[in-house]
Design an enzyme around this catalytic site. Structure first.
Site, PDB file in Angstrom:
ATOM      1  N   ASP A 152      -4.122  -4.869   6.285  1.00 28.94           N
ATOM      2  CA  ASP A 152      -4.528  -5.718   5.174  1.00 28.94           C
ATOM      3  C   ASP A 152      -3.408  -6.704   4.849  1.00 28.94           C
ATOM      4  O   ASP A 152      -2.243  -6.329   4.766  1.00 28.94           O
ATOM      5  CB  ASP A 152      -4.834  -4.844   3.951  1.00 28.94           C
ATOM      6  N   SER A 172       0.857  -1.182   0.000  1.00 26.61           N
ATOM      7  CA  SER A 172       0.000   0.000   0.000  1.00 26.61           C
ATOM      8  C   SER A 172       0.893   1.232   0.000  1.00 26.61           C
ATOM      9  O   SER A 172       1.635   1.451  -0.940  1.00 26.61           O
ATOM     10  CB  SER A 172      -0.948  -0.020   1.209  1.00 26.61           C
ATOM     11  N   THR A 173       0.851   2.033   1.063  1.00 25.57           N
ATOM     12  CA  THR A 173       1.607   3.279   1.108  1.00 25.57           C
ATOM     13  C   THR A 173       3.104   3.005   0.923  1.00 25.57           C
ATOM     14  O   THR A 173       3.694   2.231   1.659  1.00 25.57           O
ATOM     15  CB  THR A 173       1.386   3.984   2.460  1.00 25.57           C
ATOM     16  N   HIS A 183      -2.752  -1.217  -3.158  1.00 27.17           N
ATOM     17  CA  HIS A 183      -3.894  -0.332  -2.954  1.00 27.17           C
ATOM     18  C   HIS A 183      -3.764   0.874  -3.876  1.00 27.17           C
ATOM     19  O   HIS A 183      -2.899   1.723  -3.680  1.00 27.17           O
ATOM     20  CB  HIS A 183      -3.952   0.152  -1.500  1.00 27.17           C
ATOM     21  N   MET A 209      -0.184   1.018   4.998  1.00 23.61           N
ATOM     22  CA  MET A 209      -0.947   1.410   6.158  1.00 23.61           C
ATOM     23  C   MET A 209      -2.011   0.368   6.486  1.00 23.61           C
ATOM     24  O   MET A 209      -2.506  -0.318   5.603  1.00 23.61           O
ATOM     25  CB  MET A 209      -1.623   2.738   5.844  1.00 23.61           C
TER      26      MET A 209
END
Length: 280
Positions: free
Chosen positions: A220, A96-97, A124, A217
């Site tokens: 998940d 993600s991030t 993401h 973040m």
């Protein structure tokens, strides 16, 4: 969106921590709430990381001295488990991030794995952004990479990226594995989400799955990682120092499901060795 992603990607390459696209319309169902949630969570995560990284500096003060703060107990060492006994037959990755840069670094050295096994990635990202990310992954890996297409067979030598706005799973279709996309509700506030990919891989490859959880973040991938480990597979997480945000990999590490917790620049080498039969 194409111009926006290229601008965002350039900003990331110049040192930006992350980006967040504005919703196309505030009339979209849940768009404003999702944007608000993502923005607040990212600000909080970056603020927390900055506080941890900032050295304590004593400054003179006219205020009365306060009692010395009790020393914080040292963090307990993270529990790691042995790698699964099976040689993996598929590599699944969640991020993600900070993920786009991490993925580009990782796939550069994964050629020997990609050539023999399928690689499936959930990052993401919103729609269109993933199309362009797939192009970057293809250039970095020098292997075919594209957004997964519903119903297409899953083959070695390919990188499949979950398209923005859809969950990507893998299913068994006769003797073959195939991509399955769905437009169901967000999971862990994300769509695509990592957990659906991870859990579906077990149905196809049972214990022959190696999962890698990169910077990101939230949590998940942790629940899906637990299921992979329970089925006999293995999980590798990126370490805190090399992560932009140690949320997703940190959740997996603290859950005690990881066989290795490594800096980003060591993960590809370890993955290649695991696929070659190394269980250490």
């Amino acid at each position: 969106y194409t111009t926006l992603f290229r601008s965002s990607f350039k900003a990331l390459s110049l040192g930006a921590s992350d980006y967040i696209p504005k919703p196309e319309s505030t009339r979209e169902k849940g768009a404003a709430e999702t944007f608000h949630h993502d923005l607040i969570q990212k600000i909080r995560a970056f603020g927390a990381k900055a506080r941890r990284a900032r050295p304590a500096v004593a400054s003179p003060s006219l205020a009365p001295a306060l009692p010395a703060e009790k020393a914080r107990p040292a963090a307990a060492p993270l529990t790691k488990r042995a790698f699964g006994l099976q040689t993996p037959r598929a590599l699944v990755i969640g991020s993600s991030t900070g993920g786009p840069q991490a993925l580009m670094t990782l796939v550069t050295e994964l050629g020997p794995v990609i050539d023999r096994c399928p690689v499936l990635i959930t990052q993401h990202m919103p729609p269109t952004f993933t199309t362009i990310l797939a192009e970057h992954l293809a250039r970095s890996s020098r292997r075919p990479a594209h957004e997964g297409i519903d119903g297409e067979p899953v083959k070695p030598g390919q990188i499949y990226l979950a398209p923005g706005g859809k969950h990507m799973r893998v299913v068994r279709r006769g003797a073959e594995a195939a991509i399955a996309l769905d437009d169901g509700p967000a999971v862990n506030f994300c769509k695509p989400a990592v957990d659906p990919l991870f859990t579906s891989a077990i149905d196809v490859w049972q214990g022959g799955v190696l999962a890698v959880i990169l910077t990101g973040m939230g949590s998940d991938g942790m629940r899906g990682g637990k299921e992979i480990v329970a089925a006999g597979g293995s999980v590798i997480a990126q370490d805190e120092a090399s992560s932009v945000v140690w949320g997703m990999p940190g959740a997996a590490a603290n859950a005690g499901i990881c066989a290795a917790i490594l800096p980003l620049n060591q993960i590809a080498q370890k993955v290649v060795r695991v696929f070659a039969g190394d269980r250490s």
